[in-house]
Design a protein around this motif. Structure first.
Motif, short mmCIF file in Angstrom:
data_model
loop_
_atom_site.label_atom_id
_atom_site.label_comp_id
_atom_site.label_asym_id
_atom_site.label_seq_id
_atom_site.Cartn_x
_atom_site.Cartn_y
_atom_site.Cartn_z
N LEU A 48 0.84 -1.20 0.00
CA LEU A 48 0.00 0.00 0.00
C LEU A 48 0.88 1.26 0.00
N PHE A 49 1.90 1.24 0.84
CA PHE A 49 2.80 2.40 0.91
C PHE A 49 3.59 2.55 -0.39
N ALA A 50 3.92 1.41 -1.01
CA ALA A 50 4.61 1.47 -2.31
C ALA A 50 3.70 2.13 -3.34
N MET A 51 2.42 1.81 -3.25
CA MET A 51 1.44 2.38 -4.16
C MET A 51 1.38 3.90 -3.99
N TRP A 52 1.54 4.35 -2.77
CA TRP A 52 1.51 5.79 -2.49
C TRP A 52 2.84 6.45 -2.81
#
Lengths: 263, 256
Positions: free
Chosen positions: A153-157
């Motif tokens: 999720l953080f990679a997506m952000w």
């Protein structure tokens, strides 16, 4: 309701049985050997006779324990963050962490006395060394066990490493950190006592509990020795209780370990 | 075609390291506002395709353009809804939704307005202060969707988001998702195993085949865009579900 009553009664009953057995052993011993096991009343008497020196010693030990414990919590946490950066860092540093943990305190103590002198400093450092390992190991484990989905999720952000550390890895490692803190809290007073016993002096008007234990023992004040044990125990309860309360404050709203069964 | 495609794949190929071919020369163009479902046997690479569009994984060969640029350059226009709700358990619902905007430096006032708007969209306007563990599975998924919508994406990627939910909740969420899509006009890519769900939601359905993953056929869903529970009982809908199911079965049997 009846189970709750039983939960209170059972330990009380067991305690009564143990005190009775205690008196039994005391009376069973030959009169001249009864000093080996003072009765609870004699120990309470020792509290009265040595109250002042015991109290001062407890405060001195608590100070050393708190300094060492607090230092270990802070440095251990930062060290764990460094360890969590990469498996190469972990592989490089773990062996030395193990060596530190494996070296017996009774060997370290005289070296410390040589380096920084006997007294509070040595006691705090010894407590630090004893508390450090469980804190580092637990916190590191927490920092590298972040939920893969959340990392994704953080990679997506497209967040940076620092944001990921602050907003994801550290919060999700908190339960592990508190586990380490709980273990360290039970070790801290014992560590301070051992430190005091091996590297203490009479600073602070009579030194800590370990130093007092040496004096009581040399003066054959055996009930006072038992009282010292009780005080150390109480110190451990206070430390653990404080950490349990802190952990509750930090985690109870969200962590599953505080989920009530009746929900 | 006056409007340029918002997502365009040309001969997109993917393999992981020296592994087998996962996706074999996929070509597809999505127009803005479309809702495209990806369906196919497991191992056909539909989730991988979603991750390529998301820029979470690089393409091995071919070109992939999102909003005219690479997925990485278009990161701000993309939002992803994962299979799991992936909420941060230590943050309240409201703070979960605000986190990404906060990390992007959006002001507190704007964040609060967005938070309330997206929570209202998923009908959880009064749960901003709840912690994830206090929510049901369906509610958590709604929050996850709201969090993605709070980024105001041009492209929303959904990887089987309702797969773990019961049938009733899933149908409700499908209707809500359609309503939200009608209002916000992002382009949706939706991975699913459910033919009924794909037909109900989509403007087009991409049927994929496995070994290696490839596009088998693309089916336009010629139902009125306004879809309700009544749609599920209509002849056209049921026929389409039957057709796609039939197609999927033939794809799976040739793969085996």
């Amino acid at each position: 309701m009846s189970t709750r009553l039983l939960r209170l009664l059972a330990p009380a009953l067991l305690g009564t049985l143990m005190v009775t057995a205690w008196y039994g052993v005391h009376l069973w011993l030959d009169t001249e050997m009864r000093f080996l096991l003072p009765t609870p009343v004699q120990i309470l008497g020792a509290f009265r006779d040595n109250g002042e020196s015991l109290g001062r010693a407890a405060l001195n030990t608590a100070e050393g324990a708190l300094l060492g414990f607090g230092g270990a919590a802070l440095v251990g946490f930062l060290f764990a963050v460094v360890l969590s950066l990469s498996s190469l860092v972990r592989a490089s540093l773990y062996p030395y962490l193990m060596i530190l943990q494996m070296t017996p305190i009774i060997i370290i103590a005289p070296i410390l006395v040589l380096w920084v002198g006997a007294g509070l400093k040595s006691v705090a450092i010894i407590t630090f060394l004893i508390c450090f390992f469980p804190l580092v190991v637990n916190t590191t484990q927490g920092l590298i066990s972040t939920d893969r989905n959340l990392v994704e999720l953080f990679a997506m952000w497209r967040t940076g490493r620092w944001q990921q550390l602050v907003h994801l890895r550290i919060p999700s490692a908190l339960p592990y950190f508190f586990t380490g803190l709980r273990i360290a809290a039970t070790l801290a007073p014992i560590g301070a006592l051992v430190g005091d016993y091996t590297a203490g002096n009479s600073d602070g008007n009579g030194g800590g509990l370990g130093f007092q234990a040496i004096i009581y023992s040399s003066q054959a004040k055996y009930p006072a020795l038992f009282a010292t044990a009780a005080v150390t125990c109480a110190l451990g309860f206070i430390f653990t209780g404080a950490v349990v309360a802190l952990s509750w404050l930090a985690l109870h709203r969200w962590h599953d370990s505080y989920e009530r069964a009746d929900r | 075609m006056a409007v340029p495609p918002i997502v365009e794949l040309r001969e997109v190929t993917k393999r992981f390291g020296d592994g087998p071919l996962v996706l074999d020369r996929l070509s597809l163009a999505a127009q803005p506002g479309e809702f495209i479902s990806l369906i196919g046997p497991s191992g056909c690479g539909k989730s991988t395709l979603l991750r390529l569009i998301a820029g979470l994984s690089p393409v091995t060969a071919g070109t992939l353009r999102v909003d005219g640029v690479t997925p990485d350059a278009a990161a701000a226009e993309l939002a992803f809804v994962f299979q799991e709700p992936t909420l941060l358990p230590w943050l309240t619902v409201g703070r979960n939704i605000e986190l990404a905007p906060r990390l992007r430096g959006i002001s507190a006032m704007d964040r609060a307005a967005t938070r309330q708007r997206v929570l209202d969209l998923v009908r959880l306007g009064n749960r901003a202060d709840a912690y994830p563990r206090q929510l049901s599975g369906g509610q958590k998924m709604r929050v996850s969707l709201a969090r993605a919508l709070a980024l105001e994406p041009k492209i929303l990627l959904l990887d089987e988001p309702f797969g773990a939910l019961d049938e009733m909740t899933r149908e409700h969420l499908n209707e809500e998702l359609l309503a939200i899509h009608a209002e916000a006009k992002w382009t949706g890519f939706f991975v699913t195993h459910s033919v009924a769900e794909a037909v109900f939601l989509s403007t087009r359905i991409v049927v994929m085949a496995a070994n290696p993953g490839r596009i088998h056929s693309v089916i336009a869903v010629d139902l009125p865009r306004e879809r309700t529970n009544a749609t599920r009982a209509s002849r056209a809908y049921l026929d389409l579900v039957a057709d796609v199911s039939q197609l999927l079965r033939s794809v799976e049997s040739t793969a085996a």
